[in-house]
Design a protein around this motif. Sequence first.
Motif, PDB file in Angstrom:
ATOM      1  N   SER A  76      35.712  27.357  39.760  1.00 22.91           N
ATOM      2  CA  SER A  76      36.112  28.629  40.378  1.00 22.91           C
ATOM      3  C   SER A  76      35.232  28.997  41.561  1.00 22.91           C
ATOM      4  O   SER A  76      35.615  29.818  42.399  1.00 22.91           O
ATOM      5  N   PHE A  77      34.050  28.417  41.638  1.00 19.65           N
ATOM      6  CA  PHE A  77      33.094  28.728  42.713  1.00 19.65           C
ATOM      7  C   PHE A  77      33.218  27.773  43.891  1.00 19.65           C
ATOM      8  O   PHE A  77      32.563  27.961  44.913  1.00 19.65           O
ATOM      9  N   GLY A  78      34.015  26.735  43.745  1.00 23.82           N
ATOM     10  CA  GLY A  78      34.080  25.715  44.776  1.00 23.82           C
ATOM     11  C   GLY A  78      33.339  24.473  44.320  1.00 23.82           C
ATOM     12  O   GLY A  78      32.980  24.333  43.153  1.00 23.82           O
ATOM     13  N   ALA A  79      33.105  23.573  45.250  1.00 27.32           N
ATOM     14  CA  ALA A  79      32.518  22.270  44.917  1.00 27.32           C
ATOM     15  C   ALA A  79      31.060  22.373  44.476  1.00 27.32           C
ATOM     16  O   ALA A  79      30.344  23.302  44.843  1.00 27.32           O
ATOM     17  N   LYS A  80      30.643  21.422  43.662  1.00 28.11           N
ATOM     18  CA  LYS A  80      29.236  21.175  43.308  1.00 28.11           C
ATOM     19  C   LYS A  80      28.606  22.205  42.380  1.00 28.11           C
ATOM     20  O   LYS A  80      27.375  22.214  42.210  1.00 28.11           O
ATOM     21  N   VAL A 222      35.677  42.738  36.119  1.00 28.42           N
ATOM     22  CA  VAL A 222      35.237  41.356  36.341  1.00 28.42           C
ATOM     23  C   VAL A 222      34.100  41.405  37.353  1.00 28.42           C
ATOM     24  O   VAL A 222      34.141  42.168  38.315  1.00 28.42           O
ATOM     25  N   ALA A 223      33.087  40.601  37.133  1.00 29.65           N
ATOM     26  CA  ALA A 223      31.906  40.654  37.986  1.00 29.65           C
ATOM     27  C   ALA A 223      31.341  39.260  38.211  1.00 29.65           C
ATOM     28  O   ALA A 223      31.517  38.363  37.383  1.00 29.65           O
ATOM     29  N   VAL A 224      30.666  39.090  39.336  1.00 31.74           N
ATOM     30  CA  VAL A 224      30.034  37.816  39.690  1.00 31.74           C
ATOM     31  C   VAL A 224      28.684  38.095  40.322  1.00 31.74           C
ATOM     32  O   VAL A 224      28.523  39.066  41.052  1.00 31.74           O
ATOM     33  N   ARG A 239      29.776  33.358  49.711  1.00 35.67           N
ATOM     34  CA  ARG A 239      30.999  32.566  49.553  1.00 35.67           C
ATOM     35  C   ARG A 239      31.215  32.164  48.093  1.00 35.67           C
ATOM     36  O   ARG A 239      32.333  32.230  47.575  1.00 35.67           O
ATOM     37  N   PHE A 240      30.144  31.750  47.419  1.00 26.65           N
ATOM     38  CA  PHE A 240      30.246  31.420  45.994  1.00 26.65           C
ATOM     39  C   PHE A 240      30.790  32.614  45.209  1.00 26.65           C
ATOM     40  O   PHE A 240      31.692  32.484  44.370  1.00 26.65           O
ATOM     41  N   VAL A 241      30.216  33.776  45.472  1.00 25.23           N
ATOM     42  CA  VAL A 241      30.585  34.992  44.738  1.00 25.23           C
ATOM     43  C   VAL A 241      32.034  35.382  45.010  1.00 25.23           C
ATOM     44  O   VAL A 241      32.803  35.679  44.093  1.00 25.23           O
ATOM     45  N   ASN A 242      32.407  35.380  46.281  1.00 23.57           N
ATOM     46  CA  ASN A 242      33.767  35.766  46.652  1.00 23.57           C
ATOM     47  C   ASN A 242      34.820  34.839  46.058  1.00 23.57           C
ATOM     48  O   ASN A 242      35.880  35.286  45.610  1.00 23.57           O
ATOM     49  N   GLU A 243      34.537  33.542  46.069  1.00 26.43           N
ATOM     50  CA  GLU A 243      35.480  32.557  45.529  1.00 26.43           C
ATOM     51  C   GLU A 243      35.782  32.847  44.062  1.00 26.43           C
ATOM     52  O   GLU A 243      36.940  32.923  43.648  1.00 26.43           O
ATOM     53  N   ALA A 244      34.736  32.986  43.257  1.00 25.99           N
ATOM     54  CA  ALA A 244      34.928  33.185  41.822  1.00 25.99           C
ATOM     55  C   ALA A 244      35.581  34.531  41.515  1.00 25.99           C
ATOM     56  O   ALA A 244      36.429  34.635  40.623  1.00 25.99           O
ATOM     57  N   GLN A 245      35.197  35.558  42.257  1.00 25.10           N
ATOM     58  CA  GLN A 245      35.797  36.873  42.026  1.00 25.10           C
ATOM     59  C   GLN A 245      37.294  36.838  42.317  1.00 25.10           C
ATOM     60  O   GLN A 245      38.108  37.384  41.554  1.00 25.10           O
ATOM     61  N   GLY A 246      37.675  36.196  43.413  1.00 23.32           N
ATOM     62  CA  GLY A 246      39.084  36.096  43.757  1.00 23.32           C
ATOM     63  C   GLY A 246      39.884  35.346  42.708  1.00 23.32           C
ATOM     64  O   GLY A 246      41.008  35.734  42.362  1.00 23.32           O
ATOM     65  N   VAL A 247      39.312  34.262  42.176  1.00 19.59           N
ATOM     66  CA  VAL A 247      39.984  33.483  41.137  1.00 19.59           C
ATOM     67  C   VAL A 247      40.212  34.336  39.892  1.00 19.59           C
ATOM     68  O   VAL A 247      41.308  34.346  39.317  1.00 19.59           O
ATOM     69  N   ARG A 251      43.774  35.503  38.171  1.00 19.74           N
ATOM     70  CA  ARG A 251      44.086  35.150  36.779  1.00 19.74           C
ATOM     71  C   ARG A 251      44.381  36.389  35.941  1.00 19.74           C
ATOM     72  O   ARG A 251      45.272  36.376  35.077  1.00 19.74           O
ATOM     73  N   LEU A 252      43.643  37.463  36.199  1.00 18.96           N
ATOM     74  CA  LEU A 252      43.862  38.704  35.452  1.00 18.96           C
ATOM     75  C   LEU A 252      45.267  39.248  35.698  1.00 18.96           C
ATOM     76  O   LEU A 252      45.969  39.641  34.758  1.00 18.96           O
ATOM     77  N   GLU A 253      45.664  39.285  36.959  1.00 24.63           N
ATOM     78  CA  GLU A 253      47.020  39.747  37.263  1.00 24.63           C
ATOM     79  C   GLU A 253      48.054  38.901  36.534  1.00 24.63           C
ATOM     80  O   GLU A 253      49.002  39.424  35.939  1.00 24.63           O
ATOM     81  N   ASN A 254      47.897  37.586  36.608  1.00 27.15           N
ATOM     82  CA  ASN A 254      48.850  36.694  35.959  1.00 27.15           C
ATOM     83  C   ASN A 254      48.899  36.898  34.449  1.00 27.15           C
ATOM     84  O   ASN A 254      49.947  36.739  33.819  1.00 27.15           O
ATOM     85  N   ALA A 255      47.752  37.260  33.866  1.00 27.06           N
ATOM     86  CA  ALA A 255      47.665  37.406  32.410  1.00 27.06           C
ATOM     87  C   ALA A 255      48.356  38.663  31.907  1.00 27.06           C
ATOM     88  O   ALA A 255      48.818  38.687  30.749  1.00 27.06           O
TER      89      ALA A 255
END
Length: 260
Positions: A76-80, A222-224, A239-247, A251-255
Amino acid sequence: MALALTTVLLVGCSGTADGPGKAGERDASAGASADAGDTAAGPSPEESFVPDPARLPRTGAEARDLIDRVIAGPDSFGAKVVKRSPYESDPDTWPVLGEDCVWQQRKPARNVLATLTRSFEAPAEAGKGPVRLAAVVTVHRTREDATWEMAESIEETMRCPTQQLRKGETIGSMVAAALLGGESAQNSSEDFLSEVGKYQSSELGGPHHYSWQQAQTLQFTVAVTGKGAEGRTTKEIDRFVNEAQGVMLSRLENAVEKQS
């Protein structure tokens, strides 16, 4: 109960981060840049989806199931990014900021159906230290309870401009921002908070960039968290934080969204 958080910019919350240090619990809540608009896209939640009451959790078991489907994983955070150990928090604990501005683990509040924190790391590489990351999802009994959590988070920053996360880790020089859905292009949640500051670690030195953000929609938060290291840029941590928060918000909306 007037809990609507008008747009605020809490500057002046500036302490130093030169001691040990803000709990891996709040870790599990992370901040992006003070420019909250960077993470927002699309219509506000009220306009973009309609929740299905039948899909909203009412028990601890239902809340834990939803958390498992929503909370970030390494990808969820991107690569690596990889899991840290321990990877998941004790589900029977809840982070509390004490009067001494030290984070502690306590029993979850009665208004919490379930909460979970996961810990991650972007490993060190040439010229760059490891980035410590965390994600948290909390399911409250009511939307009002989730709104209270957001209000209390702002109060904590004002009350404790320098906070000890755990032994050997502190954050300070905090700047916080809050935006309701629809304000300044913040359209990803009903309420959004971000904090940036300076992270100091006995292991990783510092001060390094610290970023935390938390969003609230319905009865959920939800928090990161992202904690910088030598050679890591502010933009990289955010960027790490924004990526995971967006994911997680997606997912929450879909759920909980009403199915057509």
